[in-house]
Design a protein around this motif. Structure first.
Motif, PDB file in Angstrom:
ATOM      1  N   MET A   1      16.015 -40.757  13.857  1.00  0.00           N
ATOM      2  CA  MET A   1      15.117 -39.928  13.085  1.00  0.00           C
ATOM      3  C   MET A   1      13.678 -40.289  13.443  1.00  0.00           C
ATOM      4  O   MET A   1      13.316 -41.450  13.509  1.00  0.00           O
ATOM      5  N   LYS A   2      12.851 -39.291  13.655  1.00  0.00           N
ATOM      6  CA  LYS A   2      11.455 -39.524  14.002  1.00  0.00           C
ATOM      7  C   LYS A   2      10.645 -39.858  12.757  1.00  0.00           C
ATOM      8  O   LYS A   2      10.903 -39.323  11.676  1.00  0.00           O
ATOM      9  N   LYS A   3       9.673 -40.729  12.942  1.00  0.00           N
ATOM     10  CA  LYS A   3       8.737 -41.040  11.865  1.00  0.00           C
ATOM     11  C   LYS A   3       7.375 -40.465  12.249  1.00  0.00           C
ATOM     12  O   LYS A   3       6.971 -40.533  13.405  1.00  0.00           O
ATOM     13  N   TRP A   4       6.698 -39.899  11.265  1.00  0.00           N
ATOM     14  CA  TRP A   4       5.423 -39.247  11.510  1.00  0.00           C
ATOM     15  C   TRP A   4       4.311 -39.903  10.703  1.00  0.00           C
ATOM     16  O   TRP A   4       4.530 -40.370   9.588  1.00  0.00           O
ATOM     17  N   GLU A   5       3.145 -39.898  11.267  1.00  0.00           N
ATOM     18  CA  GLU A   5       1.946 -40.364  10.575  1.00  0.00           C
ATOM     19  C   GLU A   5       1.070 -39.128  10.370  1.00  0.00           C
ATOM     20  O   GLU A   5       0.845 -38.349  11.290  1.00  0.00           O
ATOM     21  N   PHE A   6       0.578 -38.936   9.151  1.00  0.00           N
ATOM     22  CA  PHE A   6      -0.216 -37.757   8.823  1.00  0.00           C
ATOM     23  C   PHE A   6      -1.639 -38.149   8.449  1.00  0.00           C
ATOM     24  O   PHE A   6      -1.873 -39.222   7.883  1.00  0.00           O
ATOM     25  N   ARG A   7      -2.580 -37.270   8.746  1.00  0.00           N
ATOM     26  CA  ARG A   7      -3.975 -37.437   8.351  1.00  0.00           C
ATOM     27  C   ARG A   7      -4.471 -36.100   7.820  1.00  0.00           C
ATOM     28  O   ARG A   7      -4.100 -35.037   8.310  1.00  0.00           O
ATOM     29  N   ILE A   8      -5.326 -36.171   6.814  1.00  0.00           N
ATOM     30  CA  ILE A   8      -5.933 -34.980   6.231  1.00  0.00           C
ATOM     31  C   ILE A   8      -7.437 -35.198   6.193  1.00  0.00           C
ATOM     32  O   ILE A   8      -7.900 -36.258   5.776  1.00  0.00           O
ATOM     33  N   LYS A   9      -8.184 -34.208   6.662  1.00  0.00           N
ATOM     34  CA  LYS A   9      -9.641 -34.249   6.609  1.00  0.00           C
ATOM     35  C   LYS A   9     -10.126 -32.994   5.910  1.00  0.00           C
ATOM     36  O   LYS A   9      -9.615 -31.899   6.173  1.00  0.00           O
ATOM     37  N   GLN A  10     -11.122 -33.150   5.013  1.00  0.00           N
ATOM     38  CA  GLN A  10     -11.654 -32.004   4.296  1.00  0.00           C
ATOM     39  C   GLN A  10     -13.170 -31.934   4.474  1.00  0.00           C
ATOM     40  O   GLN A  10     -13.849 -32.961   4.502  1.00  0.00           O
ATOM     41  N   TYR A  11     -13.672 -30.686   4.577  1.00  0.00           N
ATOM     42  CA  TYR A  11     -15.099 -30.451   4.737  1.00  0.00           C
ATOM     43  C   TYR A  11     -15.512 -29.257   3.904  1.00  0.00           C
ATOM     44  O   TYR A  11     -14.797 -28.270   3.835  1.00  0.00           O
ATOM     45  N   GLU A  12     -16.684 -29.348   3.282  1.00  0.00           N
ATOM     46  CA  GLU A  12     -17.267 -28.225   2.565  1.00  0.00           C
ATOM     47  C   GLU A  12     -18.207 -27.490   3.493  1.00  0.00           C
ATOM     48  O   GLU A  12     -18.865 -28.107   4.326  1.00  0.00           O
ATOM     49  N   TYR A  13     -18.278 -26.181   3.342  1.00  0.00           N
ATOM     50  CA  TYR A  13     -19.273 -25.421   4.083  1.00  0.00           C
ATOM     51  C   TYR A  13     -19.675 -24.199   3.278  1.00  0.00           C
ATOM     52  O   TYR A  13     -18.962 -23.763   2.382  1.00  0.00           O
ATOM     53  N   SER A  14     -20.846 -23.677   3.594  1.00  0.00           N
ATOM     54  CA  SER A  14     -21.412 -22.553   2.879  1.00  0.00           C
ATOM     55  C   SER A  14     -21.645 -21.403   3.840  1.00  0.00           C
ATOM     56  O   SER A  14     -22.069 -21.606   4.978  1.00  0.00           O
ATOM     57  N   LEU A  15     -21.400 -20.188   3.391  1.00  0.00           N
ATOM     58  CA  LEU A  15     -21.631 -19.006   4.211  1.00  0.00           C
ATOM     59  C   LEU A  15     -22.964 -18.329   3.900  1.00  0.00           C
ATOM     60  O   LEU A  15     -23.240 -17.250   4.412  1.00  0.00           O
ATOM     61  N   ASN A  16     -23.801 -18.952   3.082  1.00  0.00           N
ATOM     62  CA  ASN A  16     -25.108 -18.392   2.774  1.00  0.00           C
ATOM     63  C   ASN A  16     -25.987 -18.361   4.018  1.00  0.00           C
ATOM     64  O   ASN A  16     -25.927 -19.257   4.857  1.00  0.00           O
ATOM     65  N   GLU A  17     -26.797 -17.319   4.140  1.00  0.00           N
ATOM     66  CA  GLU A  17     -27.675 -17.163   5.308  1.00  0.00           C
ATOM     67  C   GLU A  17     -28.632 -18.340   5.468  1.00  0.00           C
ATOM     68  O   GLU A  17     -28.904 -18.774   6.579  1.00  0.00           O
TER      69      GLU A  17
END
Length: 72
Positions: A1-17
Motif C-alpha cells: 500500500m502506498k503512503k502519501w504526504e499531503f500539503r495545503i497552502k492557502q492565499y487570499e486575493y482581491s479582484l478590486n481594480e
C-alpha cells in the motif's frame, strides 16, 4: 500500500481594480512556491477558489492548493 504526504497552502486575493499590483505580486509569489513544491516532488492535485463573505469587500477570495507526494 502506498503512503502519501499531503500539503495545503492557502492565499487570499482581491479582484478590486485598485489591488491589481498587489494581486500581480501575490500571483508571482504563488508561482514561485508552486515551483518549489514541484522541485520537492509534490504534485498539485486540486485548487479551490472560494469567495470570502464580507460586508465591506465582495471581491475577496481564498485560494486553496492541495499537493501530494509519495512517501518512501
Amino acid at each position: 500500500m502506498k503512503k502519501w504526504e499531503f500539503r495545503i497552502k492557502q492565499y487570499e486575493y482581491s479582484l478590486n481594480e485598485e489591488d491589481i499590483q498587489i494581486r500581480s505580486k501575490k500571483n508571482y509569489e504563488v508561482e514561485e512556491i508552486l515551483s518549489d513544491f514541484g522541485k520537492d516532488g509534490y504534485e498539485l492535485i486540486n485548487v479551490i477558489s472560494e469567495r470570502i463573505e464580507s460586508m465591506s469587500n465582495k471581491n475577496k477570495y481564498l485560494r486553496t492548493f492541495f499537493f501530494k507526494k509519495e512517501r518512501f
